[in-house]
Scaffold this motif. Structure first.
Motif, PDB file in Angstrom:
ATOM      1  N   LEU A  69       2.130   2.206  -3.179  1.00 27.98           N
ATOM      2  CA  LEU A  69       3.393   1.860  -2.529  1.00 27.98           C
ATOM      3  C   LEU A  69       4.550   2.490  -3.299  1.00 27.98           C
ATOM      4  O   LEU A  69       4.723   2.239  -4.494  1.00 27.98           O
ATOM      5  CB  LEU A  69       3.551   0.338  -2.481  1.00 27.98           C
ATOM      6  N   LYS A  70       5.343   3.308  -2.585  1.00 26.55           N
ATOM      7  CA  LYS A  70       6.404   4.057  -3.266  1.00 26.55           C
ATOM      8  C   LYS A  70       7.717   3.876  -2.513  1.00 26.55           C
ATOM      9  O   LYS A  70       7.836   4.256  -1.351  1.00 26.55           O
ATOM     10  CB  LYS A  70       6.038   5.539  -3.351  1.00 26.55           C
ATOM     11  N   LYS A  71       8.667   3.291  -3.204  1.00 23.18           N
ATOM     12  CA  LYS A  71       9.993   3.094  -2.626  1.00 23.18           C
ATOM     13  C   LYS A  71      11.066   3.046  -3.712  1.00 23.18           C
ATOM     14  O   LYS A  71      12.218   3.398  -3.470  1.00 23.18           O
ATOM     15  CB  LYS A  71      10.013   1.790  -1.818  1.00 23.18           C
ATOM     16  N   HIS A  72      10.666   2.620  -4.906  1.00 25.68           N
ATOM     17  CA  HIS A  72      11.633   2.418  -5.986  1.00 25.68           C
ATOM     18  C   HIS A  72      12.190   3.746  -6.496  1.00 25.68           C
ATOM     19  O   HIS A  72      11.441   4.714  -6.691  1.00 25.68           O
ATOM     20  CB  HIS A  72      10.980   1.672  -7.148  1.00 25.68           C
ATOM     21  N   GLU A  73      13.484   3.794  -6.729  1.00 22.05           N
ATOM     22  CA  GLU A  73      14.114   4.967  -7.343  1.00 22.05           C
ATOM     23  C   GLU A  73      13.942   4.920  -8.857  1.00 22.05           C
ATOM     24  O   GLU A  73      13.850   5.960  -9.512  1.00 22.05           O
ATOM     25  CB  GLU A  73      15.589   5.041  -6.973  1.00 22.05           C
ATOM     26  N   ASN A  74      13.918   3.730  -9.412  1.00 25.78           N
ATOM     27  CA  ASN A  74      13.613   3.527 -10.823  1.00 25.78           C
ATOM     28  C   ASN A  74      12.203   2.951 -10.926  1.00 25.78           C
ATOM     29  O   ASN A  74      11.612   2.546  -9.931  1.00 25.78           O
ATOM     30  CB  ASN A  74      14.624   2.566 -11.465  1.00 25.78           C
ATOM     31  N   ASP A  75      11.667   2.913 -12.132  1.00 26.75           N
ATOM     32  CA  ASP A  75      10.326   2.363 -12.306  1.00 26.75           C
ATOM     33  C   ASP A  75      10.273   0.903 -11.860  1.00 26.75           C
ATOM     34  O   ASP A  75      11.122   0.095 -12.261  1.00 26.75           O
ATOM     35  CB  ASP A  75       9.896   2.443 -13.775  1.00 26.75           C
ATOM     36  N   ALA A  76       9.279   0.575 -11.053  1.00 27.21           N
ATOM     37  CA  ALA A  76       9.002  -0.831 -10.753  1.00 27.21           C
ATOM     38  C   ALA A  76       8.369  -1.455 -11.987  1.00 27.21           C
ATOM     39  O   ALA A  76       7.409  -0.926 -12.529  1.00 27.21           O
ATOM     40  CB  ALA A  76       8.071  -0.953  -9.557  1.00 27.21           C
ATOM     41  N   ILE A  77       8.921  -2.560 -12.441  1.00 33.08           N
ATOM     42  CA  ILE A  77       8.430  -3.215 -13.658  1.00 33.08           C
ATOM     43  C   ILE A  77       7.723  -4.519 -13.325  1.00 33.08           C
ATOM     44  O   ILE A  77       6.585  -4.750 -13.727  1.00 33.08           O
ATOM     45  CB  ILE A  77       9.584  -3.490 -14.643  1.00 33.08           C
ATOM     46  N   PHE A  78       8.387  -5.371 -12.571  1.00 36.71           N
ATOM     47  CA  PHE A  78       7.880  -6.724 -12.328  1.00 36.71           C
ATOM     48  C   PHE A  78       7.301  -6.831 -10.919  1.00 36.71           C
ATOM     49  O   PHE A  78       7.701  -6.114 -10.003  1.00 36.71           O
ATOM     50  CB  PHE A  78       9.004  -7.742 -12.522  1.00 36.71           C
ATOM     51  N   LEU A  79       6.375  -7.763 -10.748  1.00 35.61           N
ATOM     52  CA  LEU A  79       5.779  -7.972  -9.434  1.00 35.61           C
ATOM     53  C   LEU A  79       5.327  -9.413  -9.285  1.00 35.61           C
ATOM     54  O   LEU A  79       5.118 -10.119 -10.275  1.00 35.61           O
ATOM     55  CB  LEU A  79       4.616  -7.026  -9.196  1.00 35.61           C
ATOM     56  N   ALA A  80       5.163  -9.817  -8.023  1.00 33.69           N
ATOM     57  CA  ALA A  80       4.671 -11.168  -7.732  1.00 33.69           C
ATOM     58  C   ALA A  80       4.064 -11.177  -6.341  1.00 33.69           C
ATOM     59  O   ALA A  80       4.628 -10.592  -5.409  1.00 33.69           O
ATOM     60  CB  ALA A  80       5.809 -12.184  -7.818  1.00 33.69           C
ATOM     61  N   PHE A  81       2.906 -11.820  -6.207  1.00 32.95           N
ATOM     62  CA  PHE A  81       2.280 -12.043  -4.907  1.00 32.95           C
ATOM     63  C   PHE A  81       2.726 -13.385  -4.359  1.00 32.95           C
ATOM     64  O   PHE A  81       2.886 -14.363  -5.117  1.00 32.95           O
ATOM     65  CB  PHE A  81       0.753 -12.056  -5.028  1.00 32.95           C
ATOM     66  N   SER A  82       2.864 -13.449  -3.027  1.00 31.91           N
ATOM     67  CA  SER A  82       3.030 -14.746  -2.390  1.00 31.91           C
ATOM     68  C   SER A  82       1.724 -15.524  -2.537  1.00 31.91           C
ATOM     69  O   SER A  82       0.662 -14.937  -2.755  1.00 31.91           O
ATOM     70  CB  SER A  82       3.381 -14.568  -0.912  1.00 31.91           C
ATOM     71  N   PRO A  83       1.772 -16.848  -2.443  1.00 36.36           N
ATOM     72  CA  PRO A  83       0.548 -17.648  -2.651  1.00 36.36           C
ATOM     73  C   PRO A  83      -0.619 -17.248  -1.761  1.00 36.36           C
ATOM     74  O   PRO A  83      -1.775 -17.324  -2.191  1.00 36.36           O
ATOM     75  CB  PRO A  83       1.017 -19.075  -2.352  1.00 36.36           C
ATOM     76  N   ASP A  84      -0.347 -16.798  -0.522  1.00 35.57           N
ATOM     77  CA  ASP A  84      -1.452 -16.406   0.359  1.00 35.57           C
ATOM     78  C   ASP A  84      -1.833 -14.938   0.201  1.00 35.57           C
ATOM     79  O   ASP A  84      -2.741 -14.444   0.867  1.00 35.57           O
ATOM     80  CB  ASP A  84      -1.123 -16.708   1.819  1.00 35.57           C
ATOM     81  N   GLY A  85      -1.136 -14.216  -0.689  1.00 34.40           N
ATOM     82  CA  GLY A  85      -1.480 -12.829  -0.981  1.00 34.40           C
ATOM     83  C   GLY A  85      -1.040 -11.829   0.057  1.00 34.40           C
ATOM     84  O   GLY A  85      -1.312 -10.623  -0.087  1.00 34.40           O
ATOM     85  N   SER A  86      -0.336 -12.259   1.102  1.00 36.35           N
ATOM     86  CA  SER A  86       0.037 -11.338   2.180  1.00 36.35           C
ATOM     87  C   SER A  86       1.300 -10.542   1.868  1.00 36.35           C
ATOM     88  O   SER A  86       1.542  -9.493   2.475  1.00 36.35           O
ATOM     89  CB  SER A  86       0.234 -12.112   3.489  1.00 36.35           C
ATOM     90  N   ILE A  87       2.096 -11.051   0.939  1.00 37.06           N
ATOM     91  CA  ILE A  87       3.362 -10.405   0.590  1.00 37.06           C
ATOM     92  C   ILE A  87       3.374 -10.072  -0.895  1.00 37.06           C
ATOM     93  O   ILE A  87       2.945 -10.884  -1.733  1.00 37.06           O
ATOM     94  CB  ILE A  87       4.570 -11.316   0.922  1.00 37.06           C
TER      95      ILE A  87
END
Length: 625
Positions: free
Chosen positions: A82-100
């Motif tokens: 998945l590529k959209k960030h202009e700067n480095d993506a550092i942090f991430l989080a899944f929604s509880p059901d994993g869909s987002i």
């Protein structure tokens, strides 16, 4: 008539179904990690920042310098890049059901993704930057802790801001060195540089507990999933587990130098700790006993994550791998490879067989140029962020420069350090061997070019004349002339034997970033982060031609071995080829996501290698030019 109308509708319906099917198949085929057109190999998949399992443990997401990789942890295959960030993506989080999936960069841009389709859904701009992101347990809110010490809550259905809790902490003024953000209660924990840990309840903004027992900086903090426990590690070589309700110390594990990246298992019964050695240790939270020691990484552990069923644990390391482990046996199940750091520069051996590429940690990677496979890893002593690297003509010695004031030479096969060439007063930006391998030229922020005897390993000449730092140096094919490009907007030519200045080329309107000689030595190309590509007469210093290149700015330039074509890399990420005589564009290779800073042709002219700020290299097929 009715019959004809029906047939027509059937035909139209059939066409629509086939068209939609083709679109769906095309979308399914586009996973984001395919090689771009014209590329024969990619080296590296971006350096790892953070990672997280989905709740069901079937997928693992990594934020990297290249984008967000989503891996299948059942079949051990990539799903999407998945590529959209202009700067480095550092942090991430899944929604509880994993869909987002939410991914965030420090400046505050957060992208929202559908993990089933890989499609981008929304962009959130979090005022105050981003330092952590978490979904609430019910998935209805996204909590964002900002670099300004505030917390903002976002509605995950409308992506509107719900509430702001400002000035909860002053990260720099308070000496904060570690933190954690709980998805269970949106509680914050902070550890500072003198060993004090505090927890803050965001809704009241009040400090709920203070823990005082670390003797020195707190390096890692982690809440248990139910928030009842808080684990901490510090430079006092201890790991501590605290009761968050009473601030009572529940567990003390001593003699753990370098412990970091603490992570609780989903049931809070185990605590994982990672080390600079690459080891991961699993501890029994009740007794403090070691349950498993997982060995396999040879670089510092950067992140750890448990699967929800506790059967597996994932670990990311500076050795470029993410390894999946069986929690119960401690055995490695799989390794996702090729996340070998943020490549900063590279060189190609004269036999066209090998790349040498340094990474952030003190190692260099040797890769096979045909297969793109890693051949060897060599130690490069204690350096950080290599600025430039070069093979000698015979390929047995490697010179590299970092943010230090010297040039290091090492044996390619053994990695043994041969010599440090000391003389520059400031960091060295560029280094190159002469065509016969007897000399070495270096350019530095101290505004000088220095020439070194590559046999006796001693300084020969100090070339002074530039008014600002030197960014690039190059030898003429006959080794008699050195060209240097500087931030002072000039290209200077020097006599390689005497060190005398021969010519000053001063048409650029910006600092020169790259210089290159044509194979016959009659022409010099230079670029300066502007659209213009200058071609100079090497004998007179007069401009021969100015070619209009990448409108966003050209940063790097190199001649094809036939001398008739030049390759450029620019801010847009596009590699472009130009006819050196007519100035016309003869080919473009889009594929890089960020600016292209380094280029090399193989000596046979059949391949072109490019490096961009994603820390990824592509090998392009240019045999037809």
């Amino acid at each position: 008539m009715k019959h004809i109308f029906t047939q027509k509708h059937i035909l139209i319906t059939t066409i629509l179904i086939l068209t939609l099917t083709n679109i769906i198949h095309a979308q399914e085929a586009n996973k984001g990690f395919e090689l771009p057109e014209g590329a024969t190999a990619r080296l590296g998949n971006g350096s790892i920042n953070k990672m997280q399992y989905t709740q069901d443990g079937t997928r693992l997401a990594l934020t990297t310098s290249m984008g967000i990789w989503l891996y299948d942890t059942i079949n051990f295959t990539p799903i999407y890049l998945l590529k959209k960030h202009e700067n480095d993506a550092i942090f991430l989080a899944f929604s509880p059901d994993g869909s987002i999936l939410a991914s965030a960069e420090h400046p505050g841009v957060i992208h929202i993704w559908d993990t089933n389709t890989g499609k981008h859904k929304h962009e959130v701009n979090n005022e105050g930057g981003t330092n952590r992101i978490i979904f609430s347990r019910d998935g209805e809110k996204l909590g964002v802790f900002g670099v300004n010490g505030s917390v903002r809550l976002w509605n995950t259905n409308t992506w509107e801001e719900i509430e702001v809790f400002p000035d909860l902490v002053h990260l720099h003024l308070d000496g904060i060195r570690s933190l954690d953000f709980s998805s269970n209660s949106f509680m914050l924990a902070f550890g500072n540089n003198v060993g004090i840990i505090s927890t803050v309840e965001i809704f009241s903004g009040e400090e709920t507990q203070t823990y005082l027992q670390h003797a020195g900086m707190v390096t890692s903090l982690k809440f248990s999933p139910d928030d009842d426990l808080l684990a901490s590690a510090g430079v006092d070589n201890t790991i501590r587990v605290w009761d968050t309700n009473s601030a009572e110390l529940k567990l003390l594990i001593e003699k753990q130098p370098g412990a970091n990246n603490l992570t609780f298992s989903p049931d809070s019964s185990l605590l994982a700790s990672g080390y600079s050695t690459g080891d991961i240790i699993l501890w029994d939270v009740q007794t403090g006993e070691q349950r498993q020691v997982m060995k396999g990484h040879f670089g510092r552990v950067k992140d750890i994550a448990f699967s929800s069923d506790m059967r597996t644990l994932a670990s990311a390391s500076m050795d470029g791998t993410v390894r999946i482990w069986n929690v119960f046996t401690g055995k490695e199940l799989h390794a996702f490879e090729d996340h070998y750091g943020h490549f900063t520069c590279f060189d190609v051996s004269s036999d066209d067989k090998t790349f040498v590429i340094p990474i952030y940690e003190p190692v260099g990677c040797l890769w096979d140029i045909t297969s793109g496979k890693l051949e060897n890893i060599i130690g490069m002593n204690a350096y950080y962020y290599a600025q430039d690297i070069a093979f000698n003509p015979t390929g047995d010695i490697i010179a590299f420069v970092s943010i230090e004031n010297y040039i290091s030479l090492l044996n390619r096969e053994t990695g043994k350090h041969l010599k440090r060439l000391v003389g520059h007063d400031h960091p060295v930006a560029s280094v190159v061997f002469s065509p016969d391998g007897k000399m070495l030229a270096s350019g530095s922020r101290d505004m000088t070019v220095r020439l070194w005897d590559a046999i006796a390993l001693e300084e020969k000449h100090v070339l002074k004349g530039h008014k600002k730092e030197v960014n690039s140096v190059a030898f003429s094919p006959d080794g008699t002339t050195v060209a240097s490009g500087s931030k002072d907007k000039t290209v200077r030519l020097w006599d390689a034997n005497t060190g005398a200045e021969k010519l000053v080329l001063d048409e650029h309107e910006s600092g020169v970033s790259s210089v290159a000689f044509s194979p016959d030595g009659t022409t010099i190309a230079s670029v300066a982060d502007t659209p213009e590509i200058y071609l100079w007469d090497a004998a007179t210093g007069e401009p021969k031609k100015v070619i209009d290149g990448d409108e966003s700015g050209v940063l790097s330039v190199v001649f094809h071995p036939n001398g008739n074509v030049i390759a450029t890399g620019g801010q847009s990420g596009v590699v472009e080829l130009f006819d050196a005589n007519s100035g016309e564009s003869v080919g473009k290779f889009p594929g890089h996501w960020k600016k292209v800073t380094d280029l090399r042709f193989t000596t046979d002219g059949n391949k072109l290698v490019s490096r961009c700020d994603e820390g990824v290299l592509y090998v392009w097929d240019v045999a037809g030019i």
